[in-house]
Motif scaffolding. Structure first.
Motif, PDB file in Angstrom:
ATOM      1  N   LEU A 125      13.482 -13.616   4.134  1.00 26.85           N
ATOM      2  CA  LEU A 125      13.218 -12.565   5.121  1.00 26.85           C
ATOM      3  C   LEU A 125      11.875 -12.891   5.765  1.00 26.85           C
ATOM      4  CD1 LEU A 125      14.195  -9.457   2.964  1.00 26.85           C
ATOM      5  CD2 LEU A 125      15.510 -10.438   4.835  1.00 26.85           C
ATOM      6  N   PRO A 126      11.893 -13.626   6.892  1.00 26.10           N
ATOM      7  CA  PRO A 126      10.634 -14.050   7.504  1.00 26.10           C
ATOM      8  C   PRO A 126       9.739 -12.864   7.849  1.00 26.10           C
ATOM      9  CG  PRO A 126      12.514 -15.103   8.574  1.00 26.10           C
ATOM     10  CD  PRO A 126      13.062 -14.058   7.648  1.00 26.10           C
ATOM     11  N   TRP A 127       8.439 -13.061   7.652  1.00 27.60           N
ATOM     12  CA  TRP A 127       7.518 -11.983   7.977  1.00 27.60           C
ATOM     13  C   TRP A 127       7.371 -11.890   9.481  1.00 27.60           C
ATOM     14  CZ3 TRP A 127       3.953 -15.238   4.635  1.00 27.60           C
ATOM     15  CH2 TRP A 127       3.381 -16.279   5.353  1.00 27.60           C
ATOM     16  N   ASN A 128       6.862 -10.757   9.924  1.00 25.34           N
ATOM     17  CA  ASN A 128       6.581 -10.585  11.344  1.00 25.34           C
ATOM     18  C   ASN A 128       5.141 -10.110  11.493  1.00 25.34           C
ATOM     19  OD1 ASN A 128       6.463  -7.640  11.231  1.00 25.34           O
ATOM     20  ND2 ASN A 128       8.696  -7.696  11.033  1.00 25.34           N
ATOM     21  N   SER A 129       4.699 -10.043  12.734  1.00 20.93           N
ATOM     22  CA  SER A 129       3.294  -9.699  12.971  1.00 20.93           C
ATOM     23  C   SER A 129       2.961  -8.291  12.488  1.00 20.93           C
ATOM     24  CB  SER A 129       2.956  -9.855  14.455  1.00 20.93           C
ATOM     25  OG  SER A 129       3.844  -9.086  15.239  1.00 20.93           O
ATOM     26  N   TRP A 130       3.934  -7.377  12.511  1.00 22.68           N
ATOM     27  CA  TRP A 130       3.682  -6.018  12.022  1.00 22.68           C
ATOM     28  C   TRP A 130       3.413  -6.012  10.518  1.00 22.68           C
ATOM     29  CZ3 TRP A 130       2.161  -2.683  15.308  1.00 22.68           C
ATOM     30  CH2 TRP A 130       2.653  -2.687  16.609  1.00 22.68           C
ATOM     31  N   GLN A 131       4.143  -6.845   9.799  1.00 17.89           N
ATOM     32  CA  GLN A 131       3.921  -6.913   8.351  1.00 17.89           C
ATOM     33  C   GLN A 131       2.546  -7.495   8.027  1.00 17.89           C
ATOM     34  OE1 GLN A 131       7.572  -9.098   7.528  1.00 17.89           O
ATOM     35  NE2 GLN A 131       8.206  -7.435   6.170  1.00 17.89           N
ATOM     36  N   ILE A 132       2.150  -8.506   8.767  1.00 15.00           N
ATOM     37  CA  ILE A 132       0.833  -9.097   8.551  1.00 15.00           C
ATOM     38  C   ILE A 132      -0.251  -8.060   8.875  1.00 15.00           C
ATOM     39  CG2 ILE A 132      -0.759 -10.939   9.243  1.00 15.00           C
ATOM     40  CD1 ILE A 132       1.746 -11.855   7.628  1.00 15.00           C
ATOM     41  N   LEU A 133      -0.090  -7.360  10.003  1.00 19.90           N
ATOM     42  CA  LEU A 133      -1.039  -6.300  10.357  1.00 19.90           C
ATOM     43  C   LEU A 133      -1.038  -5.217   9.277  1.00 19.90           C
ATOM     44  CD1 LEU A 133      -3.023  -4.958  12.305  1.00 19.90           C
ATOM     45  CD2 LEU A 133      -1.045  -3.937  13.474  1.00 19.90           C
ATOM     46  N   GLY A 134       0.144  -4.853   8.797  1.00 19.69           N
ATOM     47  CA  GLY A 134       0.245  -3.854   7.734  1.00 19.69           C
ATOM     48  C   GLY A 134      -0.498  -4.273   6.486  1.00 19.69           C
ATOM     49  N   LEU A 135      -0.380  -5.548   6.111  1.00 17.81           N
ATOM     50  CA  LEU A 135      -1.085  -6.041   4.931  1.00 17.81           C
ATOM     51  C   LEU A 135      -2.596  -5.990   5.141  1.00 17.81           C
ATOM     52  CD1 LEU A 135      -0.932  -7.230   2.094  1.00 17.81           C
ATOM     53  CD2 LEU A 135      -0.796  -9.498   3.140  1.00 17.81           C
ATOM     54  N   VAL A 136      -3.040  -6.379   6.338  1.00 16.96           N
ATOM     55  CA  VAL A 136      -4.476  -6.337   6.644  1.00 16.96           C
ATOM     56  C   VAL A 136      -4.986  -4.898   6.590  1.00 16.96           C
ATOM     57  CG1 VAL A 136      -6.181  -6.708   8.481  1.00 16.96           C
ATOM     58  CG2 VAL A 136      -4.473  -8.473   7.973  1.00 16.96           C
ATOM     59  N   LEU A 137      -4.244  -3.967   7.214  1.00 16.83           N
ATOM     60  CA  LEU A 137      -4.648  -2.559   7.189  1.00 16.83           C
ATOM     61  C   LEU A 137      -4.579  -1.988   5.774  1.00 16.83           C
ATOM     62  CD1 LEU A 137      -2.963  -1.258  10.463  1.00 16.83           C
ATOM     63  CD2 LEU A 137      -5.398  -1.708  10.067  1.00 16.83           C
ATOM     64  N   PHE A 138      -3.571  -2.417   5.027  1.00 18.25           N
ATOM     65  CA  PHE A 138      -3.428  -1.977   3.638  1.00 18.25           C
ATOM     66  C   PHE A 138      -4.635  -2.432   2.816  1.00 18.25           C
ATOM     67  CE2 PHE A 138      -1.015  -2.378  -0.529  1.00 18.25           C
ATOM     68  CZ  PHE A 138      -1.044  -1.023  -0.776  1.00 18.25           C
ATOM     69  N   ALA A 139      -5.037  -3.680   3.011  1.00 15.61           N
ATOM     70  CA  ALA A 139      -6.199  -4.206   2.296  1.00 15.61           C
ATOM     71  C   ALA A 139      -7.465  -3.448   2.712  1.00 15.61           C
ATOM     72  CB  ALA A 139      -6.347  -5.702   2.558  1.00 15.61           C
ATOM     73  N   ALA A 140      -7.576  -3.133   4.000  1.00 16.96           N
ATOM     74  CA  ALA A 140      -8.744  -2.364   4.464  1.00 16.96           C
ATOM     75  C   ALA A 140      -8.726  -0.972   3.841  1.00 16.96           C
ATOM     76  CB  ALA A 140      -8.742  -2.277   5.987  1.00 16.96           C
ATOM     77  N   GLY A 141      -7.558  -0.342   3.782  1.00 14.88           N
ATOM     78  CA  GLY A 141      -7.445   0.965   3.143  1.00 14.88           C
ATOM     79  C   GLY A 141      -7.743   0.881   1.660  1.00 14.88           C
ATOM     80  N   ALA A 142      -7.331  -0.195   1.036  1.00 11.62           N
ATOM     81  CA  ALA A 142      -7.602  -0.385  -0.386  1.00 11.62           C
ATOM     82  C   ALA A 142      -9.097  -0.481  -0.640  1.00 11.62           C
ATOM     83  CB  ALA A 142      -6.886  -1.636  -0.894  1.00 11.62           C
ATOM     84  N   LYS A 143      -9.799  -1.120   0.282  1.00 16.13           N
ATOM     85  CA  LYS A 143     -11.251  -1.235   0.150  1.00 16.13           C
ATOM     86  C   LYS A 143     -11.890   0.152   0.110  1.00 16.13           C
ATOM     87  CE  LYS A 143     -15.389  -3.059   0.464  1.00 16.13           C
ATOM     88  NZ  LYS A 143     -16.166  -2.816  -0.727  1.00 16.13           N
ATOM     89  N   LEU A 144     -11.327   1.086   0.873  1.00 14.84           N
ATOM     90  CA  LEU A 144     -11.851   2.449   0.882  1.00 14.84           C
ATOM     91  C   LEU A 144     -11.609   3.167  -0.450  1.00 14.84           C
ATOM     92  CD1 LEU A 144     -10.721   3.579   4.446  1.00 14.84           C
ATOM     93  CD2 LEU A 144     -13.013   2.837   3.722  1.00 14.84           C
ATOM     94  N   LEU A 145     -10.570   2.760  -1.189  1.00 15.54           N
ATOM     95  CA  LEU A 145     -10.280   3.379  -2.473  1.00 15.54           C
ATOM     96  C   LEU A 145     -11.199   2.903  -3.584  1.00 15.54           C
ATOM     97  CD1 LEU A 145      -6.374   3.374  -2.498  1.00 15.54           C
ATOM     98  CD2 LEU A 145      -7.868   5.374  -2.479  1.00 15.54           C
ATOM     99  N   PHE A 146     -11.769   1.715  -3.417  1.00 20.15           N
ATOM    100  CA  PHE A 146     -12.632   1.177  -4.471  1.00 20.15           C
ATOM    101  C   PHE A 146     -13.918   1.978  -4.540  1.00 20.15           C
ATOM    102  CE2 PHE A 146      -9.749  -2.246  -4.635  1.00 20.15           C
ATOM    103  CZ  PHE A 146      -9.958  -2.886  -5.842  1.00 20.15           C
ATOM    104  N   VAL A 147     -14.196   2.484  -5.724  1.00 21.74           N
ATOM    105  CA  VAL A 147     -15.409   3.276  -5.924  1.00 21.74           C
ATOM    106  C   VAL A 147     -16.336   2.604  -6.897  1.00 21.74           C
ATOM    107  CG1 VAL A 147     -14.387   5.492  -5.348  1.00 21.74           C
ATOM    108  CG2 VAL A 147     -14.182   4.644  -7.678  1.00 21.74           C
TER     109      VAL A 147
END
Length: 147
Positions: A125-147
Motif C-alpha cells: 500500500l504505497p504511501w502518499n503525501s498526506w500520510q507523510i504529512l500526517g506522520l510529521v504532524l503526529f510527531a510534532a504533536g507527540a513532542k507536545l505530549l512529552f513532559v
C-alpha cells in the motif's frame, strides 16, 4: 464505510488501550522482580491463556503445515520478548504517556514503511503525501505530549 471509527478501527484502539495497561503492569512487575524473570512469567501466562483458548475453541493446531511457513514469520515471538522488555525498561524512566507516545511514533513510522514496500508478506500500500504529512504532524504533536 469509512475506515475511521469502523469496527476494525475500534478493535485496534482497544488494543492500544490494552498495550498501555500491559506496559504499565509489566513495568511494575519487572521493578518488583527482575526484567527477564517478569518477561518469562508474563509469556508463560500468555502460553497458558492461548492453550486454553485453542482447546476451548477446538482450533486444530496440528493440521497446519508449520514447517512450510517461512522462518521469519515466527520472529513475532522473539519480538514479543523484546517489546515487553523494552517497554518495561522505558516506562519507569520516562512515564507511561511518553513511552506510549514514542512507541506509537515508532509503530506508525515502521507501519508506513512496511505498507509502502509490502514487506513481510503484507500487501503493498504505497504511501502518499498526506500520510507523510500526517506522520510529521503526529510527531510534532507527540513532542507536545512529552513532559
Amino acid at each position: 464505510m469509512s475506515k475511521f471509527l469502523s469496527f476494525p478501527f475500534l478493535v485496534a484502539a482497544f488494543s492500544g488501550i490494552a498495550m498501555a495497561v500491559q506496559g504499565s503492569l509489566n513495568s511494575v512487575l519487572a521493578q518488583k522482580t527482575h526484567l527477564l524473570a517478569a518477561t518469562l512469567v508474563v509469556h508463560i501466562i500468555g502460553v497458558v491463556v492461548s492453550l486454553i483458548s485453542v482447546l476451548f475453541l477446538h482450533i486444530p493446531v496440528v493440521q497446519f503445515s508449520w514447517l512450510s511457513i517461512p522462518w521469519y514469520l515466527y520472529l513475532g515471538g522473539v519480538l514479543s520478548v523484546v517489546i515487553i522488555g523494552l517497554v518495561a525498561l522505558s516506562i519507569p524512566k520516562i512515564g507511561v504517556c511518553n513511552a506510549t507516545t514514542a512507541i506509537i511514533i515508532g509503530q506508525v513510522g515502521a507501519a508506513l514503511i512496511i505498507d509502502h514496500f509490502g514487506w513481510l508478506g503484507i500487501e503493498r500500500l504505497p504511501w502518499n503525501s498526506w500520510q507523510i504529512l500526517g506522520l510529521v504532524l503526529f510527531a510534532a504533536g507527540a513532542k507536545l505530549l512529552f513532559v
